[in-house]
Design a protein around this motif. Structure first.
Motif, PDB file in Angstrom:
ATOM      1  N   ALA A 106       0.836  -1.200   0.000  1.00  0.00           N
ATOM      2  CA  ALA A 106       0.000   0.000   0.000  1.00  0.00           C
ATOM      3  C   ALA A 106       0.873   1.253   0.000  1.00  0.00           C
ATOM      4  N   ALA A 107       1.967   1.217   0.760  1.00  0.00           N
ATOM      5  CA  ALA A 107       2.880   2.357   0.793  1.00  0.00           C
ATOM      6  C   ALA A 107       3.574   2.544  -0.559  1.00  0.00           C
ATOM      7  N   PHE A 108       3.917   1.432  -1.208  1.00  0.00           N
ATOM      8  CA  PHE A 108       4.518   1.515  -2.548  1.00  0.00           C
ATOM      9  C   PHE A 108       3.524   2.142  -3.532  1.00  0.00           C
ATOM     10  N   ALA A 109       2.255   1.731  -3.429  1.00  0.00           N
ATOM     11  CA  ALA A 109       1.229   2.295  -4.316  1.00  0.00           C
ATOM     12  C   ALA A 109       1.074   3.792  -4.084  1.00  0.00           C
ATOM     13  N   ALA A 110       1.157   4.222  -2.820  1.00  0.00           N
ATOM     14  CA  ALA A 110       1.054   5.649  -2.512  1.00  0.00           C
ATOM     15  C   ALA A 110       2.210   6.426  -3.142  1.00  0.00           C
ATOM     16  N   LYS A 111       3.404   5.864  -3.070  1.00  0.00           N
ATOM     17  CA  LYS A 111       4.556   6.546  -3.668  1.00  0.00           C
ATOM     18  C   LYS A 111       4.453   6.569  -5.190  1.00  0.00           C
ATOM     19  N   TYR A 112       3.939   5.492  -5.767  1.00  0.00           N
ATOM     20  CA  TYR A 112       3.754   5.433  -7.221  1.00  0.00           C
ATOM     21  C   TYR A 112       2.740   6.482  -7.670  1.00  0.00           C
ATOM     22  N   ARG A 113       1.631   6.591  -6.934  1.00  0.00           N
ATOM     23  CA  ARG A 113       0.627   7.608  -7.274  1.00  0.00           C
ATOM     24  C   ARG A 113       1.223   9.010  -7.204  1.00  0.00           C
ATOM     25  N   HIS A 114       2.060   9.223  -6.205  1.00  0.00           N
ATOM     26  CA  HIS A 114       2.632  10.544  -5.988  1.00  0.00           C
ATOM     27  C   HIS A 114       3.683  10.891  -7.036  1.00  0.00           C
ATOM     28  N   GLU A 115       4.600   9.954  -7.301  1.00  0.00           N
ATOM     29  CA  GLU A 115       5.753  10.277  -8.144  1.00  0.00           C
ATOM     30  C   GLU A 115       5.508  10.019  -9.629  1.00  0.00           C
ATOM     31  N   VAL A 116       4.689   9.043  -9.936  1.00  0.00           N
ATOM     32  CA  VAL A 116       4.476   8.670 -11.341  1.00  0.00           C
ATOM     33  C   VAL A 116       3.159   9.231 -11.873  1.00  0.00           C
ATOM     34  N   LEU A 117       2.093   9.001 -11.122  1.00  0.00           N
ATOM     35  CA  LEU A 117       0.779   9.440 -11.589  1.00  0.00           C
ATOM     36  C   LEU A 117       0.430  10.854 -11.146  1.00  0.00           C
ATOM     37  N   LYS A 118       1.253  11.426 -10.253  1.00  0.00           N
ATOM     38  CA  LYS A 118       1.033  12.801  -9.772  1.00  0.00           C
ATOM     39  C   LYS A 118      -0.370  12.983  -9.195  1.00  0.00           C
TER      40      LYS A 118
END
Length: 417
Positions: free
Chosen positions: A188-200
């Motif tokens: 879940a934490a990885f998904a949060a970072k992906y949303r933040h850094e990749v999907l903005k």
């Protein structure tokens, strides 16, 4: 007072060395198991009065909270305690089935951490998950109905005591096996970072944060170490919250681990490791705020050891005969709710009458939850195989589109199926 900070290059935050005084009971398990083996000198994990940070004398003082914050903390903790007490009553009346693990005594940890979260933030719990669900905002009636196995429960009666889940509240589940939820929380934490850094897609506050709750018995589990490594390697926005209640079912923490100071495992992976008095919600909240803030800023994970104590047995089926009476009475005298109530009154944040009003309000909420759960319907039989098979045309549904379990001959000829 100055805010606690553990953002330095080297992270140490420590349990106080064992004192020789008699202000608390010495655990019997600290004695050597064999005469031929010399006794190891262990720091007492009963010392819950240590400072939050080494060398930070101000950390021992109570952090300031506003009146609104204090009353929110008090209400949440009283809700957790009253809810669990009612669960015990309902269990012994035959309204609940299976194993039910209560949270009495540990309320400061759930409230101190979860009440600082935003709605998009995630919580991953253990089998002792009722109060985590309540702190995250899941209605008491939904949690109680789930415990009753009713269709109106937060998992429609299919989760029960150990598997609370609520998508709207980002409660990603209670997990029955120790360590089972830690990889889920890391994902879940990885998904949060992906949303933040990749999907903005993250909020203006920064990264969405995940809390992974688990007990001292899990801290020697392989998944725990693997996830600590991944979380630090990728600087994931996660806080690993160890609810060290000193006992893994019937095994004393001191007897089960080579080093009882769990917080040290954080610095071993390059992340902050912090020990905090888990019987004091204000100290827990102070440490939680710093850990959550640094995770939102993208500075990575934190391991927090909250030293606490459960006031009941491991589960309601546990006669609780292994823990000594003096140990239990020692921690009962440090009840986190009583401590917060005393602080609120001493600081003139609220009157005794106002706190009594909150307690009465919570009693009504819990009573209503029981009435709601008792009156709710059981799940329909057609729900039995839902969420079991990925292919809706598979085992659970026949060629006519109806559930096979509804067929009177369902139990016949299963080999053909």
């Amino acid at each position: 007072m100055a805010a606690a900070s553990f953002t330095a290059t080297k992270f140490v935050a420590p349990v106080a060395t064992a004192r020789s005084g008699s202000d608390r009971p010495a655990p019997s398990s600290a004695r050597p198991l064999r005469r031929s083996r010399p006794a190891r000198r262990l720091s007492s994990v009963l010392a819950v009065s240590s400072d939050v940070l080494a060398g930070n004398k101000a950390a021992a003082a109570q952090p300031a909270v506003t009146r609104e914050e204090a009353l929110e903390l008090y209400e949440d903790m009283v809700l957790g305690r009253n809810f669990e007490d009612m669960c015990a009553q309902m269990y012994y009346r035959g309204k609940m089935f299976g194993f039910v693990h209560l949270y009495n005594g540990q309320e400061a940890v759930s409230t101190g951490f979860i009440k600082l979260l935003n709605q998009p933030d995630c919580v991953v719990s253990t089998y002792r998950d009722h109060v985590h669900a309540l702190s995250k905002g899941v209605p008491a009636r939904s949690v109680m109905a789930e415990l009753f196995g009713k269709a109106t429960g937060c998992c429609r009666g299919q989760g029960g005591s150990m598997h609370m889940f609520s998508e709207p509240h980002n409660l990603l589940g209670g997990f029955a096996f120790i360590g089972e939820g830690i990889p889920v929380a890391t994902g879940a934490a990885f998904a949060a970072k992906y949303r933040h850094e990749v999907l903005k897609q993250s909020s203006p506050d920064g990264l969405d944060v995940t809390l992974a709750f688990f007990g001292d018995g899990t801290a020697n589990n392989g998944q725990f170490f693997e996830c600590l490594n991944m979380a630090q390697l990728w600087k994931l926005p996660i806080i690993f919250v160890v609810e060290n209640n000193l006992w893994a079912i019937g095994m004393s923490h001191i007897r089960a681990t080579s080093d009882p100071e769990i917080w040290k495992k954080g610095p071993a992976f390059g992340m902050p490791g912090v020990h905090v008095d888990g019987m004091d919600v204000l100290k827990v909240r102070e440490v939680a705020k710093e850990a959550i803030d640094r995770a939102r800023r993208g500075e990575g994970p934190t391991l927090v050891e909250c030293e606490t104590y459960r006031f009941r047995g491991h589960s309601l089926a546990d006669p609780d005969e292994l823990r000594r009476p003096d140990e239990k009475s020692h921690y009962a005298a440090r009840d986190p709710i009583a401590q917060l109530k005393k602080y609120i009154i001493e600081q003139n944040l609220a009157s005794e009458a106002e706190l009594k009003s909150i307690e009465k309000k919570i009693e009504d909420v819990v009573e209503e939850a029981v009435e709601f759960a008792d009156a709710s319907p059981l799940p329909p039989r057609s729900q039995l195989l839902e969420n079991v098979f990925a292919d809706p045309r598979g085992f659970g549904i026949g060629p006519d589109g109806k559930y096979r379990c509804e067929d009177p001959k369902f139990t016949q000829g299963t080999a053909q199926v």
